[in-house]
Design a protein around this motif. Structure first.
Motif, short mmCIF file in Angstrom:
data_model
loop_
_atom_site.label_atom_id
_atom_site.label_comp_id
_atom_site.label_asym_id
_atom_site.label_seq_id
_atom_site.Cartn_x
_atom_site.Cartn_y
_atom_site.Cartn_z
N ASP A 212 -23.86 -42.83 -155.62
CA ASP A 212 -23.95 -43.44 -154.29
C ASP A 212 -25.31 -43.16 -153.65
O ASP A 212 -25.90 -44.05 -152.99
N ARG A 215 -27.91 -45.32 -155.29
CA ARG A 215 -27.76 -46.70 -154.80
C ARG A 215 -28.37 -46.86 -153.41
O ARG A 215 -29.12 -47.82 -153.15
N ASP A 216 -28.08 -45.93 -152.51
CA ASP A 216 -28.56 -46.05 -151.14
C ASP A 216 -30.09 -45.92 -151.06
O ASP A 216 -30.73 -46.60 -150.25
N ALA A 219 -31.66 -49.14 -152.51
CA ALA A 219 -31.42 -50.29 -151.65
C ALA A 219 -32.47 -50.44 -150.56
O ALA A 219 -32.61 -51.52 -149.97
N GLU A 523 -28.27 -49.04 -158.82
CA GLU A 523 -27.92 -49.74 -157.58
C GLU A 523 -27.35 -51.13 -157.87
O GLU A 523 -26.37 -51.56 -157.25
N GLN A 524 -27.92 -51.85 -158.84
CA GLN A 524 -27.40 -53.16 -159.20
C GLN A 524 -26.02 -53.05 -159.84
O GLN A 524 -25.14 -53.88 -159.59
N THR A 527 -23.42 -52.43 -157.11
CA THR A 527 -23.23 -53.50 -156.13
C THR A 527 -22.92 -54.84 -156.78
O THR A 527 -22.87 -55.86 -156.08
#
Length: 633
Positions: A212, A215-216, A219, A523-524, A527
């Motif tokens: 997480d 990812r954040d 992003a 991240e991709q 999401t």
């Protein structure tokens, strides 16, 4: 004391009016003033398409100055590219009959492919190049000589819209974006620091929490580029923010590597590797120092971001995109457009150009959304709302008037209401509000004098809704790649990169920069299905690829540094062990490096700190028999 805390919280809480913060109302007022200014100047200059200026303002309606100006710059660039492409396509293929829709479909697919290889407003610019061709070349498909004048008129209207937004934002002091970005980075920094502290204490690390955070952090990549246009210190702030996100990923990667090391009690019981305990101790000390150093680097970068200075250490933040996924999206977009064109050609409707151009617009815009079909579904709902709002404005509010003052009064509720919806933090309302505002302005088409022909209006509404429905049907007939398929492609590409790293290739980036690129892939993956998280096994596999790539790049980088020293033979042995992924051989090579370096008075702690985790991550626990314990997933 409790009363003081309550009053302080009340002072911090934003003031609300009619359910929206005051900042949202200020944003709505800026959008309204910019739109009225753009329309007034367009009417005064008697431009051919003044509605393009109003639509530009609606598209550039973003809460902060930096976001709007960056998107404005890409909008101007994409418009110029689209005009050139329109002239080339119309001039070359206008007399080729059925070949022209195929060429236009290829252009649509190419733009969607490029959009898939980019992010943020750069992806929007690629999609806009497709949209510009749709609004110029397709609508002038029967009169190619009008392509150039139409393109110039559209470019002039867009330029006026951009200038209106810039002027209003400057006069009304639109807020800067860097404080918002700095606050988000500081929150992420605290999360990463807490994760690293748990790793230093030897506590169990959560794979989900690590994924997480990656990812954040990744992003934020498309948002950082907007700082360049914010002020004269924009480039320095961009460099500082970029270095901060790369530093955060590097700190998190070091923490995960430290968490992967076995406990000291486990290594001390391993009789087959008597030197493992000493290597582990060296590795743990070095990793702790690296975590402290990376934490300080991130703190310095955040201070530079706040102050508008260049950071002491500047990193690139390379973007990761899957060529196969982008190519699949481009091919599908081209087929969708060609299928819709075939339907219109076979139907022989007189307004084919209008409907086909709107279909291309929806296809292009959906290419910039995480889920193209979800965007098209939203467009299907937004289009009748826009037709209804445009009809109410045209025939109930305006009702034949042509005075600009009445136009301004009639547009105010629509623009302010849509702008307030755009400021909502999340959900379906912000995109629905923006699409409804843009589509309403397109269908209303404010002009001087205003047209009130009901037949034209009804036909426009009918074919506008038909275009969105046909795009939705085409995407149902030939759907985009499923989330599971995209995840599988992303993981396959991660495995292929690992194979190249095993052989010592694919090291054109610094290890820290390459780690951020790998974080962008995670991240991709996370999401791909929107708000639905992928299965835990997928997260675990993605993180395993990330960890292996991190340790391999560190090993090769440190071994490259020692290749030309007296440790050449030991370096080659270590490379061979890495290629074989043999944990025992890697540990043996690490011990040989330590002993040889001791004889030559060379420092090899960074190499040992890279090789020892590699022996664990690449071949988990085989080199530490009987441990069976660990915090690494």
């Amino acid at each position: 004391m409790p009363g003081d805390a309550t009053s302080a919280a009340d002072d911090i809480r934003p003031r609300v009016f009619a359910g929206f913060p005051v900042s949202s109302w200020a944003f709505a007022l800026r959008v309204l003033l910019a739109m009225l200014l753009a329309l007034y100047v367009s009417f005064w200059l008697e431009l051919e398409s003044p509605s393009s200026a109003a639509v530009t303002v609606a598209i550039l309606a973003l809460p902060t100055r930096a976001q709007g100006m960056e998107k404005a710059g890409y909008r101007l660039l994409a418009t110029a590219i689209g005009v050139i492409a329109s002239i080339a396509i119309a001039g070359t293929f206008s007399q080729t009959g059925a070949l022209l829709p195929a060429v236009l479909g290829i252009w649509v697919g190419l733009c969607v492919y490029v959009a898939g290889m980019l992010d943020g407003n750069r992806a929007y610019a690629a999609a806009l190049s497709c949209i510009t061709v749709a609004l110029i070349a397709i609508q002038q498909i029967d009169s190619p000589l009008q392509v150039f004048p139409t393109g110039v008129a559209r470019g002039a209207a867009i330029a006026i819209g951009v200038l209106a937004v810039a002027l209003v934002n400057e006069v009304l002091a639109a807020p800067d974006y860097h404080p918002v970005l700095a606050s988000r980075l500081e929150t992420l920094h605290r999360r990463v620091t807490e994760f690293a502290q748990r790793a230093v204490r030897g506590e169990a690390s959560s794979a989900t929490a690590a994924a997480d955070m990656l990812r954040d952090v990744a992003a934020l990549h498309p948002e950082i580029a907007s700082l360049v246009t914010e002020s004269i210190s924009g480039p320095a702030r961009t460099a500082a923010a970029r270095s901060a996100i790369v530093g955060l990923v590097s700190e998190l990667a070091h923490a995960r590597t430290l968490a992967a090391l076995p406990a000291a009690s486990a290594t001390s019981r391993d009789d087959r590797n008597p030197d493992a305990s000493g290597l582990i101790a060296i590795c743990r000390t070095h990793l702790r120092d690296q975590i402290i150093r990376r934490n300080a680097d991130v703190r310095d970068s955040l201070e530079a971001l706040r102050a508008g200075n260049h950071p002491l250490r500047q990193w690139r933040a390379p973007l990761y995109r899957s060529p196969r996924i982008a190519a699949a999206a481009g091919v599908r977009a081209a087929i969708h457009f060609i299928l819709i064109a075939i339907i219109f050609v076979m139907a022989g409707w007189p307004t084919t150009a209008l409907c086909l151009s709107l279909a291309a617009v929806i296809i292009g815009l959906s290419a910039t959304a995480p889920d193209p079909r979800a965007f098209t579904t939203l467009a299907v709902f937004a289009m009748p709302i826009a037709c209804l709002l445009a009809g109410v404005l045209k025939y109930l509010v305006f009702n034949g008037v042509s005075e600009f003052q009445l136009l301004a009064i009639g547009l105010a509720p629509l623009v302010i209401g849509a702008a307030l919806l755009i400021t909502r933090p999340s959900g379906v309302l912000p995109p629905l509000g923006r699409l409804s505002l843009v589509f309403t302005l397109v269908i209303l088409a404010p002009s001087n004098p205003q047209s009130y022909d009901p037949d034209v209006f009804l036909v426009t509404c009918l074919f506008a809704q038909l275009s969105s429905v046909l795009v939705f049907a085409a995407q149902l007939l030939l759907p985009s790649l499923s989330g599971e398929r995209r995840i599988r492609l992303l993981l396959d590409e991660a495995h292929r990169e690992l194979s190249r790293l095993d052989s010592g290739r694919a090291r054109h980036l610094a290890p820290e920069e390459a780690a951020f690129r790998d974080a962008a892939r995670i991240e991709q993956i996370l999401t791909t299905n929107g708000a639905t998280a992928p299965p835990p096994r997928v997260v675990a596999e993605a993180l395993r690829c990330f960890d292996e790539a991190v340790v391999l790049r560190r090993c090769h980088a440190e071994l490259d540094r020692l290749a030309e020293t007296s440790l050449g033979n030991a370096v080659r042995a270590a490379r061979a062990a890495l290629t074989l992924r043999d944990g025992g051989a890697i540990l043996t090579a690490a011990e040989a490096l330590r002993q040889t370096a001791a004889q030559s008075n060379l420092s090899v702690e960074p190499v040992l700190a890279a090789l020892v985790p590699a022996s664990i991550v690449l071949e988990p626990w085989r080199s530490f028999a009987g441990s069976g314990q660990g915090t690494h997933p």
